[in-house]
Motif scaffolding. Structure first.
Motif, short mmCIF file in Angstrom:
data_model
loop_
_atom_site.label_atom_id
_atom_site.label_comp_id
_atom_site.label_asym_id
_atom_site.label_seq_id
_atom_site.Cartn_x
_atom_site.Cartn_y
_atom_site.Cartn_z
N LEU A 157 -67.81 -59.68 63.66
CA LEU A 157 -69.24 -59.86 63.42
C LEU A 157 -69.65 -61.32 63.58
O LEU A 157 -70.76 -61.62 64.01
CB LEU A 157 -69.62 -59.32 62.04
N ARG A 158 -68.76 -62.25 63.26
CA ARG A 158 -69.05 -63.66 63.48
C ARG A 158 -69.18 -63.94 64.98
O ARG A 158 -70.10 -64.64 65.42
CB ARG A 158 -67.93 -64.52 62.89
N ALA A 159 -68.28 -63.38 65.78
CA ALA A 159 -68.36 -63.55 67.23
C ALA A 159 -69.65 -62.94 67.77
O ALA A 159 -70.29 -63.52 68.66
CB ALA A 159 -67.14 -62.92 67.89
N THR A 160 -70.04 -61.80 67.23
CA THR A 160 -71.29 -61.17 67.66
C THR A 160 -72.48 -62.08 67.37
O THR A 160 -73.33 -62.30 68.23
CB THR A 160 -71.48 -59.82 66.93
N ALA A 161 -72.53 -62.62 66.16
CA ALA A 161 -73.65 -63.48 65.78
C ALA A 161 -73.70 -64.74 66.63
O ALA A 161 -74.78 -65.15 67.08
CB ALA A 161 -73.54 -63.84 64.30
N VAL A 162 -72.56 -65.35 66.89
CA VAL A 162 -72.55 -66.58 67.67
C VAL A 162 -72.95 -66.32 69.11
O VAL A 162 -73.75 -67.06 69.70
CB VAL A 162 -71.17 -67.26 67.58
N LEU A 163 -72.43 -65.27 69.73
CA LEU A 163 -72.76 -65.00 71.13
C LEU A 163 -74.23 -64.59 71.30
O LEU A 163 -74.90 -65.03 72.23
CB LEU A 163 -71.83 -63.94 71.70
N VAL A 164 -74.72 -63.75 70.42
CA VAL A 164 -76.13 -63.35 70.51
C VAL A 164 -77.03 -64.55 70.23
O VAL A 164 -78.03 -64.77 70.92
CB VAL A 164 -76.42 -62.18 69.54
N GLY A 165 -76.67 -65.37 69.23
CA GLY A 165 -77.44 -66.58 68.95
C GLY A 165 -77.43 -67.55 70.11
O GLY A 165 -78.45 -68.18 70.42
N THR A 166 -76.27 -67.70 70.76
CA THR A 166 -76.18 -68.59 71.92
C THR A 166 -77.08 -68.09 73.05
O THR A 166 -77.76 -68.88 73.71
CB THR A 166 -74.72 -68.69 72.40
N ALA A 167 -77.07 -66.79 73.29
CA ALA A 167 -77.92 -66.24 74.35
C ALA A 167 -79.40 -66.45 74.04
O ALA A 167 -80.17 -66.87 74.91
CB ALA A 167 -77.61 -64.75 74.53
N ILE A 168 -79.80 -66.17 72.82
CA ILE A 168 -81.21 -66.32 72.45
C ILE A 168 -81.62 -67.79 72.52
O ILE A 168 -82.68 -68.13 73.08
CB ILE A 168 -81.46 -65.73 71.06
N LEU A 169 -80.79 -68.68 71.97
CA LEU A 169 -81.11 -70.09 71.98
C LEU A 169 -81.13 -70.66 73.40
O LEU A 169 -82.03 -71.41 73.78
CB LEU A 169 -80.11 -70.86 71.12
N GLY A 170 -80.15 -70.29 74.21
CA GLY A 170 -80.08 -70.80 75.58
C GLY A 170 -81.26 -70.37 76.44
O GLY A 170 -81.88 -71.20 77.12
N PHE A 171 -81.58 -69.08 76.40
CA PHE A 171 -82.72 -68.60 77.20
C PHE A 171 -84.04 -69.10 76.62
O PHE A 171 -84.98 -69.38 77.36
CB PHE A 171 -82.71 -67.08 77.30
N GLY A 172 -84.10 -69.23 75.28
CA GLY A 172 -85.32 -69.76 74.66
C GLY A 172 -85.57 -71.20 75.08
O GLY A 172 -86.70 -71.57 75.41
N LEU A 173 -84.53 -72.02 75.07
CA LEU A 173 -84.69 -73.41 75.51
C LEU A 173 -85.05 -73.49 76.99
O LEU A 173 -85.84 -74.33 77.40
CB LEU A 173 -83.40 -74.19 75.24
N ALA A 174 -84.46 -72.61 77.79
CA ALA A 174 -84.77 -72.62 79.22
C ALA A 174 -86.23 -72.22 79.46
O ALA A 174 -86.89 -72.79 80.35
CB ALA A 174 -83.84 -71.67 79.97
N MET A 175 -86.75 -71.28 78.68
CA MET A 175 -88.14 -70.87 78.85
C MET A 175 -89.10 -71.94 78.38
O MET A 175 -90.21 -72.05 78.89
CB MET A 175 -88.40 -69.58 78.09
N LEU A 176 -88.71 -72.74 77.40
CA LEU A 176 -89.58 -73.81 76.91
C LEU A 176 -89.88 -74.84 78.00
O LEU A 176 -91.01 -75.33 78.09
CB LEU A 176 -88.94 -74.53 75.73
N ARG A 177 -88.89 -75.15 78.78
CA ARG A 177 -89.07 -76.21 79.78
C ARG A 177 -89.43 -75.66 81.14
O ARG A 177 -90.25 -76.24 81.84
CB ARG A 177 -87.81 -77.05 79.87
N GLY A 178 -88.78 -74.63 81.58
CA GLY A 178 -88.99 -74.13 82.93
C GLY A 178 -88.28 -75.01 83.93
O GLY A 178 -87.94 -76.15 83.66
N LEU A 179 -88.01 -74.49 85.11
CA LEU A 179 -87.29 -75.25 86.14
C LEU A 179 -88.28 -76.08 86.91
O LEU A 179 -89.09 -75.58 87.69
CB LEU A 179 -86.54 -74.29 87.07
N ALA A 180 -88.25 -77.38 86.70
CA ALA A 180 -89.24 -78.27 87.32
C ALA A 180 -88.79 -78.74 88.69
O ALA A 180 -87.69 -78.96 88.99
CB ALA A 180 -89.48 -79.47 86.43
#
Length: 180
Positions: A157-180
Protein backbone atom coordinates in the motif's frame (compact mmCIF):
# COMPACT_ATOMS: atom_id res chain seq x y z
CA UNK A 1 53.79 1.23 -22.81
CA UNK A 2 52.49 -1.79 -20.94
CA UNK A 3 55.60 -2.07 -18.77
CA UNK A 4 55.57 1.65 -17.90
CA UNK A 5 51.86 1.54 -17.09
CA UNK A 6 52.21 -1.56 -14.94
CA UNK A 7 55.17 -0.08 -13.07
CA UNK A 8 53.34 3.20 -12.47
CA UNK A 9 50.23 1.39 -11.26
CA UNK A 10 52.35 -0.82 -8.99
CA UNK A 11 54.00 2.27 -7.47
CA UNK A 12 50.62 3.87 -6.81
CA UNK A 13 49.39 0.67 -5.21
CA UNK A 14 52.52 0.50 -3.10
CA UNK A 15 51.93 4.10 -1.98
CA UNK A 16 48.36 3.27 -1.08
CA UNK A 17 49.40 0.39 1.17
CA UNK A 18 52.11 2.31 3.05
CA UNK A 19 51.41 4.04 6.33
CA UNK A 20 54.07 6.76 5.96
CA UNK A 21 56.24 7.98 3.11
CA UNK A 22 53.53 7.82 0.48
CA UNK A 23 54.37 11.02 -1.36
CA UNK A 24 57.52 9.87 -3.22
CA UNK A 25 55.84 6.69 -4.41
CA UNK A 26 52.79 8.67 -5.52
CA UNK A 27 54.85 11.26 -7.39
CA UNK A 28 56.98 8.68 -9.18
CA UNK A 29 53.94 6.53 -10.01
CA UNK A 30 51.91 9.44 -11.37
CA UNK A 31 54.90 10.81 -13.27
CA UNK A 32 55.53 7.43 -14.83
CA UNK A 33 51.87 7.11 -15.83
CA UNK A 34 51.93 10.64 -17.32
CA UNK A 35 55.10 9.83 -19.23
CA UNK A 36 53.58 6.55 -20.43
CA UNK A 37 50.55 8.49 -21.63
CA UNK A 38 52.52 11.20 -23.43
CA UNK A 39 55.56 9.55 -25.07
CA UNK A 40 53.51 7.40 -27.49
CA UNK A 41 52.31 10.65 -29.10
CA UNK A 42 55.77 11.02 -30.65
CA UNK A 43 55.94 7.35 -31.54
CA UNK A 44 52.45 6.69 -32.95
CA UNK A 45 51.05 10.17 -33.57
CA UNK A 46 49.10 12.76 -31.65
CA UNK A 47 45.81 10.85 -31.75
CA UNK A 48 46.75 7.17 -31.80
CA UNK A 49 49.56 7.30 -29.25
CA UNK A 50 47.68 8.62 -26.22
CA UNK A 51 44.64 6.53 -27.16
CA UNK A 52 46.66 3.31 -27.21
CA UNK A 53 48.53 4.30 -24.05
CA UNK A 54 45.31 5.06 -22.22
CA UNK A 55 43.89 1.67 -23.15
CA UNK A 56 47.06 -0.10 -22.05
CA UNK A 57 47.25 1.85 -18.79
CA UNK A 58 43.81 0.54 -17.86
CA UNK A 59 44.76 -3.03 -18.77
CA UNK A 60 48.05 -2.80 -16.85
CA UNK A 61 46.39 -1.30 -13.77
CA UNK A 62 43.78 -4.06 -13.83
CA UNK A 63 46.58 -6.60 -14.03
CA UNK A 64 48.35 -5.04 -11.04
CA UNK A 65 45.17 -5.03 -8.98
CA UNK A 66 44.26 -8.57 -10.04
CA UNK A 67 47.71 -9.82 -9.08
CA UNK A 68 46.90 -9.14 -5.43
CA UNK A 69 43.64 -11.09 -5.49
CA UNK A 70 43.27 -13.60 -2.69
CA UNK A 71 40.47 -16.03 -1.95
CA UNK A 72 39.44 -15.88 1.68
CA UNK A 73 37.44 -18.54 3.48
CA UNK A 74 33.80 -17.71 4.00
CA UNK A 75 32.85 -16.24 7.35
CA UNK A 76 30.55 -18.14 9.63
CA UNK A 77 26.95 -17.50 8.71
CA UNK A 78 25.18 -14.88 10.71
CA UNK A 79 21.66 -15.22 12.01
CA UNK A 80 19.21 -13.18 9.91
CA UNK A 81 18.03 -9.96 11.48
CA UNK A 82 14.44 -9.73 12.58
CA UNK A 83 13.75 -6.24 11.22
CA UNK A 84 14.36 -7.01 7.54
CA UNK A 85 11.49 -7.48 5.16
CA UNK A 86 11.01 -11.06 4.05
CA UNK A 87 12.24 -12.09 0.65
CA UNK A 88 9.58 -12.04 -2.07
CA UNK A 89 9.52 -15.85 -2.07
CA UNK A 90 8.80 -15.85 1.69
CA UNK A 91 5.68 -13.68 1.43
CA UNK A 92 2.30 -15.28 1.76
CA UNK A 93 0.82 -15.22 -1.75
CA UNK A 94 -2.65 -13.84 -2.25
CA UNK A 95 -4.55 -13.00 -5.40
CA UNK A 96 -5.20 -9.34 -4.57
CA UNK A 97 -1.56 -8.68 -3.59
CA UNK A 98 -0.27 -10.40 -6.70
CA UNK A 99 -2.67 -8.44 -8.92
CA UNK A 100 -1.85 -5.14 -7.20
CA UNK A 101 1.90 -5.81 -7.37
CA UNK A 102 1.64 -6.69 -11.08
CA UNK A 103 -0.36 -3.55 -11.86
CA UNK A 104 2.01 -1.37 -9.82
CA UNK A 105 5.12 -2.77 -11.50
CA UNK A 106 3.56 -2.50 -14.95
CA UNK A 107 0.98 0.13 -15.89
CA UNK A 108 0.94 2.27 -12.73
CA UNK A 109 4.75 2.40 -12.58
CA UNK A 110 4.83 3.32 -16.27
CA UNK A 111 2.34 6.15 -15.76
CA UNK A 112 4.36 7.48 -12.80
CA UNK A 113 7.58 7.24 -14.84
CA UNK A 114 5.95 9.10 -17.73
CA UNK A 115 4.82 11.79 -15.29
CA UNK A 116 8.41 12.21 -14.11
CA UNK A 117 9.74 12.38 -17.70
CA UNK A 118 7.10 14.81 -18.91
CA UNK A 119 7.47 17.00 -15.85
CA UNK A 120 11.22 17.11 -16.44
CA UNK A 121 10.70 18.04 -20.10
CA UNK A 122 8.37 20.85 -19.10
CA UNK A 123 10.27 22.34 -16.16
CA UNK A 124 13.97 21.81 -16.95
CA UNK A 125 15.98 24.67 -18.45
CA UNK A 126 17.58 24.35 -21.86
CA UNK A 127 16.63 23.76 -25.46
CA UNK A 128 13.35 21.96 -26.10
CA UNK A 129 15.06 19.15 -28.00
CA UNK A 130 17.41 18.44 -25.10
CA UNK A 131 14.62 18.53 -22.54
CA UNK A 132 12.49 16.13 -24.57
CA UNK A 133 15.39 13.74 -25.11
CA UNK A 134 16.42 13.65 -21.46
CA UNK A 135 12.80 13.40 -20.33
CA UNK A 136 12.31 10.47 -22.69
CA UNK A 137 15.45 8.78 -21.39
CA UNK A 138 14.29 9.24 -17.80
CA UNK A 139 11.09 7.27 -18.40
CA UNK A 140 12.60 3.76 -18.71
CA UNK A 141 14.97 4.44 -15.81
CA UNK A 142 12.16 5.60 -13.55
CA UNK A 143 9.93 2.73 -14.68
CA UNK A 144 12.65 0.20 -13.92
CA UNK A 145 13.15 1.76 -10.49
CA UNK A 146 9.41 1.64 -9.84
CA UNK A 147 9.28 -2.01 -10.89
CA UNK A 148 12.21 -3.01 -8.70
CA UNK A 149 10.86 -1.12 -5.73
CA UNK A 150 7.29 -2.41 -5.92
CA UNK A 151 8.40 -6.00 -6.38
CA UNK A 152 10.88 -5.82 -3.51
CA UNK A 153 8.90 -3.73 -1.03
CA UNK A 154 6.85 -5.71 1.45
CA UNK A 155 4.40 -2.86 2.08
CA UNK A 156 2.33 -2.82 -1.06
CA UNK A 157 0.00 0.00 0.00
CA UNK A 158 2.95 2.34 0.58
CA UNK A 159 4.19 1.62 -2.95
CA UNK A 160 0.69 2.27 -4.27
CA UNK A 161 0.46 5.62 -2.51
CA UNK A 162 3.89 6.75 -3.66
CA UNK A 163 3.41 5.77 -7.31
CA UNK A 164 -0.08 7.25 -7.57
CA UNK A 165 1.12 10.41 -5.78
CA UNK A 166 4.10 10.66 -8.12
CA UNK A 167 1.84 10.36 -11.16
CA UNK A 168 -0.61 12.97 -9.90
CA UNK A 169 2.13 15.37 -8.83
CA UNK A 170 4.16 14.94 -12.03
CA UNK A 171 1.25 15.44 -14.42
CA UNK A 172 -0.14 18.24 -12.24
CA UNK A 173 3.16 20.13 -12.38
CA UNK A 174 3.40 19.55 -16.12
CA UNK A 175 -0.10 20.97 -16.64
CA UNK A 176 0.71 24.04 -14.55
CA UNK A 177 3.49 25.13 -16.87
CA UNK A 178 2.74 23.60 -20.25
CA UNK A 179 5.40 22.94 -22.88
CA UNK A 180 6.69 26.35 -23.90
Amino acid sequence: MLVGAATGAWMLRHAWRRKVGKAPWRWVGLSLLAFTLLWPAWLLGAARGPFAALALIGVAALGVVASGYTIRPAKAGRAPREGLAPEPAERAPSLWRTTLRWSLAGPVGMVAAMAVGISYAVWAPGAIQTRLLIGGLLVPLAWGGAMAWTLADNRILRATAVLVGTAILGFGLAMLRGLA
